[in-house]
Scaffold this motif. Structure first.
Motif, short mmCIF file in Angstrom:
data_model
loop_
_atom_site.label_atom_id
_atom_site.label_comp_id
_atom_site.label_asym_id
_atom_site.label_seq_id
_atom_site.Cartn_x
_atom_site.Cartn_y
_atom_site.Cartn_z
N UNK A 248 42.34 34.76 48.14
CA UNK A 248 42.97 36.01 47.74
C UNK A 248 43.19 36.07 46.23
N UNK A 249 43.55 34.95 45.62
CA UNK A 249 43.69 34.91 44.17
C UNK A 249 42.35 35.20 43.48
N UNK A 250 41.30 34.59 43.99
CA UNK A 250 39.95 34.82 43.44
C UNK A 250 39.56 36.29 43.63
N UNK A 251 39.83 36.84 44.80
CA UNK A 251 39.49 38.24 45.07
C UNK A 251 40.27 39.16 44.13
N UNK A 252 41.55 38.86 43.88
CA UNK A 252 42.35 39.68 42.96
C UNK A 252 41.76 39.64 41.55
N UNK A 253 41.33 38.47 41.12
CA UNK A 253 40.71 38.34 39.81
C UNK A 253 39.43 39.17 39.73
N UNK A 254 38.63 39.13 40.79
CA UNK A 254 37.39 39.91 40.81
C UNK A 254 37.68 41.41 40.78
N UNK A 255 38.68 41.85 41.51
CA UNK A 255 39.05 43.27 41.48
C UNK A 255 39.43 43.67 40.07
N UNK B 177 36.98 46.55 38.30
CA UNK B 177 37.49 47.86 38.69
C UNK B 177 37.16 48.96 37.67
N UNK B 178 36.97 48.60 36.40
CA UNK B 178 36.70 49.60 35.37
C UNK B 178 35.27 50.11 35.47
N UNK B 179 35.13 51.43 35.36
CA UNK B 179 33.84 52.07 35.49
C UNK B 179 33.50 52.82 34.21
N UNK C 31 46.76 43.70 44.55
CA UNK C 31 47.90 44.13 43.74
C UNK C 31 47.45 45.25 42.82
N UNK C 32 48.30 46.23 42.67
CA UNK C 32 47.97 47.36 41.80
C UNK C 32 48.40 47.01 40.38
N UNK C 33 47.50 47.20 39.44
CA UNK C 33 47.78 46.95 38.03
C UNK C 33 47.47 48.23 37.26
N UNK C 34 48.45 49.09 37.04
CA UNK C 34 48.20 50.36 36.36
C UNK C 34 47.50 50.18 35.02
N UNK C 35 46.50 51.00 34.78
CA UNK C 35 45.78 50.97 33.52
C UNK C 35 44.51 50.15 33.52
N UNK C 36 44.31 49.30 34.52
CA UNK C 36 43.11 48.46 34.52
C UNK C 36 41.82 49.27 34.63
N UNK C 37 41.84 50.30 35.45
CA UNK C 37 40.62 51.08 35.66
C UNK C 37 40.24 51.86 34.41
N UNK C 38 41.20 52.10 33.52
CA UNK C 38 40.90 52.87 32.31
C UNK C 38 40.69 52.00 31.09
N UNK C 39 40.65 50.67 31.26
CA UNK C 39 40.44 49.82 30.09
C UNK C 39 39.06 50.09 29.51
N UNK C 40 39.00 50.10 28.22
CA UNK C 40 37.74 50.39 27.55
C UNK C 40 37.47 51.86 27.37
#
Length: 90
Positions: free
Chosen positions: A14-21, A25-27, A60-69
């Motif tokens: 699960x820790x590895x999966x969270x890191x991969x997400x 997640x950024x598109x 886990x939800x981490x606000x702002x990750x999808x908009x990085x970059x």
């Protein structure tokens, strides 16, 4: 409500999966993953979601990750006073 305890191996998965997400997640504007350039959802993101699904959990939800970059790609920031509000700069 029941409590479920997970083994150490499951927690590692699960820790590895969270890191991969978080990495995948950024598109970009073309709909591709910024990390691996595959079309979203990329294979790494699908594997990570399958891991969470296997244990009946959500990442886990981490606000702002999808908009990085986004700023690097010329994104629009509504809260930035220097950002023009209209096409003519007003």
């Amino acid at each position: 409500m029941t409590t479920t305890y997970l083994a150490g191996a499951a927690l590692e998965q699960l820790d590895h999966a969270q890191t991969e997400v978080e990495r995948h997640v950024a598109t970009g504007p073309d709909g591709r993953c910024l990390e691996c350039t595959e079309e979203q959802p990329c294979s790494a993101l699908r594997r990570a979601h399958a891991t969470f699904n296997r244990y009946g959990l959500l990442p886990a939800r981490r606000p702002g990750l999808a908009s990085r970059g986004v700023a690097d790609r010329g994104g629009f920031n509504w809260l930035d006073p220097a950002t023009p509000r209209t096409p003519d700069g007003r």
